[in-house]
Design a protein around this motif. Structure first.
Motif, PDB file in Angstrom:
ATOM      1  N   CYS A   1      55.012  55.632  40.124  1.00 62.50           N
ATOM      2  CA  CYS A   1      54.887  54.428  40.945  1.00 62.50           C
ATOM      3  C   CYS A   1      55.013  53.233  40.015  1.00 62.50           C
ATOM      4  N   VAL A   2      55.743  52.195  40.438  1.00 61.71           N
ATOM      5  CA  VAL A   2      55.985  51.011  39.612  1.00 61.71           C
ATOM      6  C   VAL A   2      55.335  49.798  40.276  1.00 61.71           C
ATOM      7  N   ASP A   3      54.554  49.033  39.508  1.00 64.26           N
ATOM      8  CA  ASP A   3      53.907  47.867  40.112  1.00 64.26           C
ATOM      9  C   ASP A   3      54.711  46.588  39.859  1.00 64.26           C
ATOM     10  N   GLN A   4      54.165  45.447  40.283  1.00 63.17           N
ATOM     11  CA  GLN A   4      54.865  44.164  40.204  1.00 63.17           C
ATOM     12  C   GLN A   4      55.103  43.719  38.768  1.00 63.17           C
ATOM     13  N   ASP A   5      54.348  44.263  37.816  1.00 54.20           N
ATOM     14  CA  ASP A   5      54.497  43.907  36.406  1.00 54.20           C
ATOM     15  C   ASP A   5      55.264  44.969  35.626  1.00 54.20           C
ATOM     16  N   ASP A   6      55.886  45.892  36.336  1.00 53.98           N
ATOM     17  CA  ASP A   6      56.670  46.981  35.748  1.00 53.98           C
ATOM     18  C   ASP A   6      55.825  47.994  34.989  1.00 53.98           C
ATOM     19  N   ASN A   7      54.517  48.017  35.234  1.00 54.26           N
ATOM     20  CA  ASN A   7      53.692  49.107  34.733  1.00 54.26           C
ATOM     21  C   ASN A   7      53.977  50.359  35.569  1.00 54.26           C
ATOM     22  N   LEU A   8      53.812  51.515  34.952  1.00 54.47           N
ATOM     23  CA  LEU A   8      54.079  52.773  35.638  1.00 54.47           C
ATOM     24  C   LEU A   8      52.786  53.557  35.824  1.00 54.47           C
ATOM     25  N   TYR A   9      52.688  54.209  36.963  1.00 52.83           N
ATOM     26  CA  TYR A   9      51.580  55.118  37.253  1.00 52.83           C
ATOM     27  C   TYR A   9      52.203  56.503  37.412  1.00 52.83           C
ATOM     28  N   VAL A  10      51.699  57.469  36.674  1.00 50.52           N
ATOM     29  CA  VAL A  10      52.376  58.752  36.530  1.00 50.52           C
ATOM     30  C   VAL A  10      51.447  59.888  36.917  1.00 50.52           C
ATOM     31  N   GLY A  11      51.921  60.750  37.807  1.00 52.16           N
ATOM     32  CA  GLY A  11      51.187  61.946  38.192  1.00 52.16           C
ATOM     33  C   GLY A  11      51.946  63.186  37.750  1.00 52.16           C
ATOM     34  N   GLN A  12      51.197  64.256  37.488  1.00 53.63           N
ATOM     35  CA  GLN A  12      51.814  65.475  36.985  1.00 53.63           C
ATOM     36  C   GLN A  12      51.450  66.691  37.816  1.00 53.63           C
ATOM     37  N   TRP A  13      52.367  67.617  37.832  1.00 54.24           N
ATOM     38  CA  TRP A  13      52.168  68.950  38.404  1.00 54.24           C
ATOM     39  C   TRP A  13      51.797  69.906  37.278  1.00 54.24           C
ATOM     40  N   ASN A  14      50.951  70.880  37.599  1.00 58.10           N
ATOM     41  CA  ASN A  14      50.667  71.962  36.667  1.00 58.10           C
ATOM     42  C   ASN A  14      50.241  71.439  35.304  1.00 58.10           C
ATOM     43  N   SER A  15      49.258  70.553  35.299  1.00 56.61           N
ATOM     44  CA  SER A  15      48.787  69.957  34.038  1.00 56.61           C
ATOM     45  C   SER A  15      47.271  70.059  33.938  1.00 56.61           C
ATOM     46  N   SER A  16      46.762  71.234  34.293  1.00 58.71           N
ATOM     47  CA  SER A  16      45.323  71.512  34.204  1.00 58.71           C
ATOM     48  C   SER A  16      44.487  70.540  35.019  1.00 58.71           C
ATOM     49  N   LYS A  17      45.025  70.180  36.202  1.00 53.83           N
ATOM     50  CA  LYS A  17      44.296  69.356  37.170  1.00 53.83           C
ATOM     51  C   LYS A  17      43.950  67.970  36.632  1.00 53.83           C
ATOM     52  N   THR A  18      44.828  67.420  35.784  1.00 56.30           N
ATOM     53  CA  THR A  18      44.585  66.087  35.244  1.00 56.30           C
ATOM     54  C   THR A  18      44.890  65.022  36.293  1.00 56.30           C
ATOM     55  N   TYR A  19      44.147  63.919  36.212  1.00 54.85           N
ATOM     56  CA  TYR A  19      44.343  62.784  37.112  1.00 54.85           C
ATOM     57  C   TYR A  19      45.529  61.942  36.632  1.00 54.85           C
ATOM     58  N   PRO A  20      46.037  61.046  37.490  1.00 51.74           N
ATOM     59  CA  PRO A  20      47.189  60.224  37.079  1.00 51.74           C
ATOM     60  C   PRO A  20      46.827  59.288  35.934  1.00 51.74           C
ATOM     61  N   ILE A  21      47.848  58.884  35.175  1.00 56.13           N
ATOM     62  CA  ILE A  21      47.669  57.957  34.065  1.00 56.13           C
ATOM     63  C   ILE A  21      48.486  56.694  34.328  1.00 56.13           C
ATOM     64  N   LYS A  22      48.229  55.671  33.535  1.00 58.41           N
ATOM     65  CA  LYS A  22      48.962  54.406  33.642  1.00 58.41           C
ATOM     66  C   LYS A  22      49.718  54.151  32.338  1.00 58.41           C
ATOM     67  N   LEU A  23      50.972  53.731  32.470  1.00 61.63           N
ATOM     68  CA  LEU A  23      51.772  53.312  31.327  1.00 61.63           C
ATOM     69  C   LEU A  23      51.928  51.796  31.421  1.00 61.63           C
ATOM     70  N   ILE A  24      51.377  51.068  30.461  1.00 61.93           N
ATOM     71  CA  ILE A  24      51.343  49.619  30.498  1.00 61.93           C
ATOM     72  C   ILE A  24      52.564  49.074  29.764  1.00 61.93           C
ATOM     73  N   LYS A  25      53.403  48.311  30.476  1.00 58.73           N
ATOM     74  CA  LYS A  25      54.644  47.780  29.895  1.00 58.73           C
ATOM     75  C   LYS A  25      54.305  46.813  28.758  1.00 58.73           C
ATOM     76  N   GLN A  26      54.992  46.993  27.628  1.00 57.87           N
ATOM     77  CA  GLN A  26      54.789  46.150  26.454  1.00 57.87           C
ATOM     78  C   GLN A  26      55.849  45.058  26.412  1.00 57.87           C
ATOM     79  N   SER A  27      55.439  43.854  26.008  1.00 60.67           N
ATOM     80  CA  SER A  27      56.404  42.754  25.879  1.00 60.67           C
ATOM     81  C   SER A  27      57.284  42.992  24.665  1.00 60.67           C
ATOM     82  N   CYS A  28      58.528  42.549  24.758  1.00 65.06           N
ATOM     83  CA  CYS A  28      59.494  42.771  23.678  1.00 65.06           C
ATOM     84  C   CYS A  28      59.199  41.868  22.490  1.00 65.06           C
TER      85      CYS A  28
END
Length: 367
Positions: free
Chosen positions: A340-367
């Motif tokens: 899932c992508v938010d208004q600031d281009d951060n990503l929210y990532v969910g996984q299958w078959n990953s030992s029941k882990t919850y989703p994580i967030k990838l925070i976009k870094q400025s160039c």
């Protein structure tokens, strides 16, 4: 009867990577992200999950996630990772979720893929997919349209009810896309591998795909995801994953094949659009002639459908216009299933078959 490809689709216990990636920077060029591995963590006793199958954001910025645990199929997060709501117990195969706005109201579409935990499990069988005593068994899937607080409006069941399928053809849908006119496009990626077209009331129009077309461009193999591409307003199309062909295919709304987008080496899911880009989850890399466990990553494509960056895998390379094989060593992700992508281009990532882990967030870094 499951094919050898479908046998890889059932969750099983997989150890999580030993190294915690929290705080690590991943990506290339303009696409670098800091991992917040703690973002979506909840109390597993109160809010258990099996797999994070899909996520989508509503107009208020809330993030809805579908899981295949019927304690609470749908978890609603703030962008800070706070739990805002949890509801639903009717989707044992909860697999995809989309939000569409009709007038002033938003609605939720949920896709149940048909896989269920077997109450007659013999306690040890996890690979005998055709056995009535395996831990996970198949049934027919379905699609539900609901309000954002979970009230059912209608459901779409097995296509045999409208004469589109024969009774013996399995229906285990994996994703849904909604066209600007409200028409629905459903991938039957764990069933008979067709792409089905319905109107906004859920009435069947047509379908295409499957495995046995004279023109192989129309074949779909584990057609896992679909989305409407509106980046060219005068010529909107559908982009559909054919995961076991390691590609995405482009079709017109009435089912005409238009193009193929290579994902060489990547068992890729459906696109997630943001501006001129699209992001796609990769569940496995192709290693040693198979879809290798714990080898997922994220691919990013530009407006011309050229792959320009990978997260959790090396930078993509083209030689003479041909995408070279890609693979991940699994040091970041197990099996990326949704983005899932938010208004600031951060990503929210969910996984299958990953030992029941919850989703994580990838925070976009400025160039």
């Amino acid at each position: 009867m499951l094919t050898s490809e479908q046998k890889h689709l059932i969750p099983h216990a997989t150890p999580k990577n030993d190294e915690d990636p929290h705080g690590k920077i991943i990506g290339q060029g303009k696409f670098k992200y800091k991992i917040d591995a703690h973002w979506g963590k909840l109390n597993p006793n109160k809010y258990p999950i099996e797999n994070c199958h899909a996520m989508v954001m509503d107009s208020q910025g809330r993030i809805f996630m579908i899981t295949d645990n019927t304690t609470n199929n749908i978890l609603v997060y703030s962008q800070n990772g706070e739990l805002l709501d949890a509801f639903g117990s009717s989707f044992p195969g909860g697999h995809a979720i989309k939000i569409v706005k009709e007038g002033e109201q938003e609605f939720l579409y949920v896709v149940d893929s048909g896989w269920i935990v077997n109450r007659h499990w013999d306690g040890h069988s996890t690979e005998q997919w055709d056995s009535p005593t395996n831990n996970v068994i198949p049934q027919a899937g379905f699609i539900a349209k609901m309000t954002l607080d979970g009230k059912l409006i209608y459901s779409i069941g097995h296509p045999q009810t409208c004469g589109a399928y024969k009774p013996e053809q399995p229906f285990r849908p994996t994703d849904i896309a909604i066209a600007p006119n409200g028409d629905l496009y459903v991938t039957d990626g764990y069933g008979s591998d067709f792409l089905l077209h319905y109107d906004k009331q859920g009435r069947y129009i047509n379908h295409w795909g499957g495995h046995h077309n004279e023109d192989k461009n129309y074949n779909l193999h584990n057609t896992h995801g679909v989305e409407v591409d509106l980046r060219h307003p005068l010529n909107p199309t559908l982009i559909v994953s054919s995961r076991f062909e390691q590609c995405l295919k482009v079709f017109s709304f009435d089912g005409k094949y238009l193009d193929r987008i290579s994902a060489n080496g990547a068992y890729i899911g459906g696109p997630v659009f943001k501006g001129e880009l699209f992001y796609a989850p990769v569940c496995w890399s192709h290693i040693d002639n198979k879809n290798a466990d714990d080898s997922g990553f994220i691919s990013i494509f530009d407006k011309s459908n050229t792959l320009i960056a990978n997260l959790g895998a090396p930078q993509p390379q083209y030689i003479n216009g041909e995408l070279q094989p890609m693979q991940s060593n699994g040091d970041i992700f197990n099996h990326v299933h949704c983005i899932c992508v938010d208004q600031d281009d951060n990503l929210y990532v969910g996984q299958w078959n990953s030992s029941k882990t919850y989703p994580i967030k990838l925070i976009k870094q400025s160039c």
